[in-house]
Motif scaffolding. Sequence first.
Motif, PDB file in Angstrom:
ATOM      1  N   UNK A  79      29.080  12.670  50.083  1.00  0.00           N
ATOM      2  CA  UNK A  79      29.819  11.598  50.327  1.00  0.00           C
ATOM      3  C   UNK A  79      30.193  10.145  50.279  1.00  0.00           C
ATOM      4  N   UNK A  80      31.226   9.245  49.777  1.00  0.00           N
ATOM      5  CA  UNK A  80      31.304   8.019  49.968  1.00  0.00           C
ATOM      6  C   UNK A  80      31.982   7.367  50.254  1.00  0.00           C
ATOM      7  N   UNK A  81      31.992   5.779  50.316  1.00  0.00           N
ATOM      8  CA  UNK A  81      32.972   5.259  51.178  1.00  0.00           C
ATOM      9  C   UNK A  81      34.237   5.431  50.909  1.00  0.00           C
ATOM     10  N   UNK A  82      34.944   5.882  51.336  1.00  0.00           N
ATOM     11  CA  UNK A  82      36.096   6.143  51.767  1.00  0.00           C
ATOM     12  C   UNK A  82      37.178   4.931  50.997  1.00  0.00           C
ATOM     13  N   UNK A  83      38.261   6.104  49.938  1.00  0.00           N
ATOM     14  CA  UNK A  83      39.110   4.975  48.772  1.00  0.00           C
ATOM     15  C   UNK A  83      38.300   5.180  47.457  1.00  0.00           C
ATOM     16  N   UNK A  84      36.448   4.923  47.411  1.00  0.00           N
ATOM     17  CA  UNK A  84      35.719   4.467  46.498  1.00  0.00           C
ATOM     18  C   UNK A  84      35.593   5.755  46.383  1.00  0.00           C
ATOM     19  N   UNK A  85      35.723   6.145  45.191  1.00  0.00           N
ATOM     20  CA  UNK A  85      35.065   7.729  44.888  1.00  0.00           C
ATOM     21  C   UNK A  85      33.108   7.495  43.875  1.00  0.00           C
ATOM     22  N   UNK A  86      33.562   6.744  44.006  1.00  0.00           N
ATOM     23  CA  UNK A  86      32.083   6.380  43.126  1.00  0.00           C
ATOM     24  C   UNK A  86      30.881   5.322  44.057  1.00  0.00           C
ATOM     25  N   UNK A  87      31.546   5.192  45.072  1.00  0.00           N
ATOM     26  CA  UNK A  87      30.253   4.468  46.243  1.00  0.00           C
ATOM     27  C   UNK A  87      29.450   5.210  47.141  1.00  0.00           C
ATOM     28  N   UNK A  88      29.095   5.703  46.139  1.00  0.00           N
ATOM     29  CA  UNK A  88      27.659   7.540  47.159  1.00  0.00           C
ATOM     30  C   UNK A  88      27.327   6.835  48.071  1.00  0.00           C
ATOM     31  N   UNK A  89      27.555   7.238  49.319  1.00  0.00           N
ATOM     32  CA  UNK A  89      26.331   7.032  50.247  1.00  0.00           C
ATOM     33  C   UNK A  89      25.524   8.274  50.187  1.00  0.00           C
ATOM     34  N   UNK A  90      24.129   7.372  50.327  1.00  0.00           N
ATOM     35  CA  UNK A  90      23.342   8.284  50.924  1.00  0.00           C
ATOM     36  C   UNK A  90      21.997   8.537  51.552  1.00  0.00           C
ATOM     37  N   UNK A  91      22.418   7.865  52.814  1.00  0.00           N
ATOM     38  CA  UNK A  91      21.664   7.261  54.084  1.00  0.00           C
ATOM     39  C   UNK A  91      21.799   8.849  55.276  1.00  0.00           C
ATOM     40  N   UNK A  92      21.263   8.669  56.094  1.00  0.00           N
ATOM     41  CA  UNK A  92      21.076   9.647  57.067  1.00  0.00           C
ATOM     42  C   UNK A  92      21.217  11.381  56.330  1.00  0.00           C
ATOM     43  N   UNK A  93      20.546  11.241  54.830  1.00  0.00           N
ATOM     44  CA  UNK A  93      21.206  12.996  54.372  1.00  0.00           C
ATOM     45  C   UNK A  93      22.737  12.687  54.091  1.00  0.00           C
ATOM     46  N   UNK A  94      23.307  12.181  53.314  1.00  0.00           N
ATOM     47  CA  UNK A  94      24.423  12.284  53.893  1.00  0.00           C
ATOM     48  C   UNK A  94      24.662  12.012  51.972  1.00  0.00           C
ATOM     49  N   UNK A  95      23.690  12.008  51.164  1.00  0.00           N
ATOM     50  CA  UNK A  95      23.899  12.020  49.521  1.00  0.00           C
ATOM     51  C   UNK A  95      22.926  13.988  49.584  1.00  0.00           C
TER      52      UNK A  95
END
Length: 197
Positions: A79-95
């Motif tokens: 998962x990433x911040x919407x519209x920013x395909x390189x801004x990975x979200x790692x919190x809460x196991x989403x990474x």
Amino acid sequence: MTPSLIHLAEAQKSAPVTDWAARIGWVVGLLVFIAFVYWLMRQGWKWRGTLQGDLPELPSAPADAGEAQLMLSGRYHGSTTAGQWLDRIVARGLGTRSRVELTLTDQGLDVVRPGAASFFVPAAALRGARLDKGIAGKVLTEGGLLIVTWRHGDREIDSGFRSDRAADHAAWVEAVNALSTTHTTTTTEHTETEGAR
């Protein structure tokens, strides 16, 4: 002994002995460097998770999620911040990449991930879906990824999935967009009715 025989005898000398101490030193140094780079990457991952610590807990599926409209088996790519395909979200196991079983119902999207944190996206949080070619850390051919956009807390998130049968993606885009549009319209009408009282 003639000079040509002397030259031939010198040419037949054995190869110099390998300096094993130097060679072992280089190998150990290389292994230490690789371990250090790996440690730095891990620290960066942890730091990113700390920066995203304000992300609320992910909701779990309700006891009665309703009848399944669509089901998909495949891979979750992150998962990433919407519209920013390189801004990975790692919190809460989403990474964490994993296998995934997706189920779309009138209540929302149930994301079941064996070996990783499963979560549920309520229909009210869905913002739409599209086909794309990449998300942080994964690039495929055009239309190779199903990207579902949803809202969680004060963030809009793009989550990337790939079905075991890529031909299923188009039906998912249509169904998720229809569900998010229907729910947005219902919410807007309810708000306008409340405001008119």
